[in-house]
Design a protein around this motif. Sequence first.
Motif, PDB file in Angstrom:
ATOM      1  N   GLY A   1       0.817  -1.218   0.000  1.00 19.51           N
ATOM      2  CA  GLY A   1       0.000   0.000   0.000  1.00 19.51           C
ATOM      3  C   GLY A   1       0.841   1.255   0.000  1.00 19.51           C
ATOM      4  O   GLY A   1       0.558   2.217  -0.727  1.00 19.51           O
ATOM      5  N   ILE A   2       1.928   1.270   0.797  1.00 20.30           N
ATOM      6  CA  ILE A   2       2.810   2.422   0.842  1.00 20.30           C
ATOM      7  C   ILE A   2       3.506   2.626  -0.503  1.00 20.30           C
ATOM      8  O   ILE A   2       3.577   3.743  -1.027  1.00 20.30           O
ATOM      9  CB  ILE A   2       3.847   2.250   1.968  1.00 20.30           C
ATOM     10  N   THR A   3       3.993   1.520  -1.081  1.00 22.06           N
ATOM     11  CA  THR A   3       4.678   1.611  -2.377  1.00 22.06           C
ATOM     12  C   THR A   3       3.731   2.082  -3.476  1.00 22.06           C
ATOM     13  O   THR A   3       4.090   2.926  -4.312  1.00 22.06           O
ATOM     14  CB  THR A   3       5.271   0.243  -2.750  1.00 22.06           C
ATOM     15  N   LYS A   4       2.510   1.547  -3.461  1.00 23.40           N
ATOM     16  CA  LYS A   4       1.531   1.906  -4.488  1.00 23.40           C
ATOM     17  C   LYS A   4       1.193   3.398  -4.419  1.00 23.40           C
ATOM     18  O   LYS A   4       1.150   4.088  -5.440  1.00 23.40           O
ATOM     19  CB  LYS A   4       0.270   1.068  -4.323  1.00 23.40           C
ATOM     20  N   PHE A   5       0.954   3.899  -3.211  1.00 26.88           N
ATOM     21  CA  PHE A   5       0.624   5.322  -3.070  1.00 26.88           C
ATOM     22  C   PHE A   5       1.828   6.188  -3.429  1.00 26.88           C
ATOM     23  O   PHE A   5       1.689   7.223  -4.090  1.00 26.88           O
ATOM     24  CB  PHE A   5       0.175   5.607  -1.637  1.00 26.88           C
ATOM     25  N   TRP A   6       3.017   5.799  -2.995  1.00 29.59           N
ATOM     26  CA  TRP A   6       4.239   6.569  -3.262  1.00 29.59           C
ATOM     27  C   TRP A   6       4.452   6.761  -4.758  1.00 29.59           C
ATOM     28  O   TRP A   6       4.772   7.852  -5.221  1.00 29.59           O
ATOM     29  CB  TRP A   6       5.422   5.850  -2.618  1.00 29.59           C
TER      30      TRP A   6
ATOM     31  N   ASN B   1       3.422  10.349  -6.848  1.00 31.93           N
ATOM     32  CA  ASN B   1       4.728  11.012  -6.747  1.00 31.93           C
ATOM     33  C   ASN B   1       4.804  11.760  -5.416  1.00 31.93           C
ATOM     34  O   ASN B   1       4.863  12.999  -5.356  1.00 31.93           O
ATOM     35  CB  ASN B   1       4.941  11.958  -7.920  1.00 31.93           C
ATOM     36  N   PHE B   2       4.803  11.006  -4.329  1.00 28.06           N
ATOM     37  CA  PHE B   2       4.672  11.561  -2.981  1.00 28.06           C
ATOM     38  C   PHE B   2       5.746  12.593  -2.636  1.00 28.06           C
ATOM     39  O   PHE B   2       5.427  13.623  -2.015  1.00 28.06           O
ATOM     40  CB  PHE B   2       4.670  10.429  -1.951  1.00 28.06           C
TER      41      PHE B   2
ATOM     42  N   THR C   1      -1.064  19.340  -3.210  1.00 26.44           N
ATOM     43  CA  THR C   1      -0.489  19.129  -1.891  1.00 26.44           C
ATOM     44  C   THR C   1      -0.812  17.722  -1.392  1.00 26.44           C
ATOM     45  O   THR C   1      -1.548  16.971  -2.041  1.00 26.44           O
ATOM     46  CB  THR C   1      -1.031  20.172  -0.907  1.00 26.44           C
ATOM     47  N   VAL C   2      -0.295  17.383  -0.222  1.00 30.96           N
ATOM     48  CA  VAL C   2      -0.479  16.036   0.325  1.00 30.96           C
ATOM     49  C   VAL C   2      -1.953  15.716   0.588  1.00 30.96           C
ATOM     50  O   VAL C   2      -2.428  14.645   0.201  1.00 30.96           O
ATOM     51  CB  VAL C   2       0.363  15.861   1.605  1.00 30.96           C
ATOM     52  N   PRO C   3      -2.751  16.576   1.264  1.00 30.28           N
ATOM     53  CA  PRO C   3      -4.167  16.238   1.469  1.00 30.28           C
ATOM     54  C   PRO C   3      -4.934  16.025   0.172  1.00 30.28           C
ATOM     55  O   PRO C   3      -5.795  15.146   0.100  1.00 30.28           O
ATOM     56  CB  PRO C   3      -4.715  17.455   2.244  1.00 30.28           C
ATOM     57  N   VAL C   4      -4.631  16.811  -0.850  1.00 35.50           N
ATOM     58  CA  VAL C   4      -5.302  16.638  -2.141  1.00 35.50           C
ATOM     59  C   VAL C   4      -4.883  15.323  -2.781  1.00 35.50           C
ATOM     60  O   VAL C   4      -5.704  14.609  -3.367  1.00 35.50           O
ATOM     61  CB  VAL C   4      -4.995  17.816  -3.079  1.00 35.50           C
ATOM     62  N   ALA C   5      -3.609  14.961  -2.671  1.00 35.41           N
ATOM     63  CA  ALA C   5      -3.129  13.699  -3.235  1.00 35.41           C
ATOM     64  C   ALA C   5      -3.790  12.507  -2.560  1.00 35.41           C
ATOM     65  O   ALA C   5      -4.088  11.496  -3.206  1.00 35.41           O
ATOM     66  CB  ALA C   5      -1.609  13.612  -3.095  1.00 35.41           C
TER      67      ALA C   5
END
Length: 295
Positions: A76-81, A85-86, A244-248
């Motif tokens: 899950g972390i890898t997929k979101f990253w 483009n975290f 930004t992060v919340p929008v992502a």
Amino acid sequence: MHATTAIVTGKPGKSRPRGGMTKKRPVDWLLLALVIVGALLVIAPFYLVLVNSFKSPVDYATSGPLAFPETLDFGGITKFWERVNFPEKVWNSIFISGIVAVLAVVISMLNAFAIGIGRVRGRSWIVLLFLLANLLPQEALLYPLYYMFKSVGLYDNVWAVIIVFTVIQAAFGTYLLSSVYGTFPKEILEAASLDGATRWQILWRVVFPISRPTLSVLLIFFFIWTWNEFLIPLTFLASNANQTVPVAISVLQGDRLMDVTTTSASALLGIIPTLIFFLIFQRTLTRGITAGAVK
């Protein structure tokens, strides 16, 4: 000791528990229970995010959201990253929040110095105007701001969000600091004036050092508040590169389908930068609040 107490006071001496501790009343136990329940309610969402971030979709479907993961899964972390483009989103949030925090504190200090110490005419009405500006809902600002930024060519530009949040945060900071500077000791200001200090020197050499703890607290709050903002960045930052992060994080939520493990991982990654920022400036925040309480 008890005999001496009885002789001096004329009353039988009463033994006190060691360490000055008094016996807890039922009300104290009730308040303690309410505090524990409140703490559990606050911790519960963080527990769910942390546990489900390291589960695979199969593990989540079989064990449910409350159980610990059978094996640590970083899918899950890898997929979101990779999907959003975290690092780019983190940089956008840090850039916007940092500039807004610094500009809002500087503008708030200058405004409050003019209102609270400069004693401009209509001071109470000006402070009331800043208070009313804080009461306006963000939804009421979207259309006029959208039209204005479209006209000047700032739509889908991070500086549009920086300008909006600088004005919003500075309005609150001006309202707060005006009350603080209004009670500033006049003797210190008069002594600085007698020594030949100008208004600018009084601000930066007298007022700023004394009010630095309060300004530090405002800086930390402005950074965190701006980091967590969602509606205005969603409206004015249309392209993926400026988000930004919340929008992502919101990109992962669909109409009928939501990957819970990836969403939990995105929430965990979104919390970590603000947590690091808070831990770095925790001592500054504690010092600022304590100084404000003592003064």
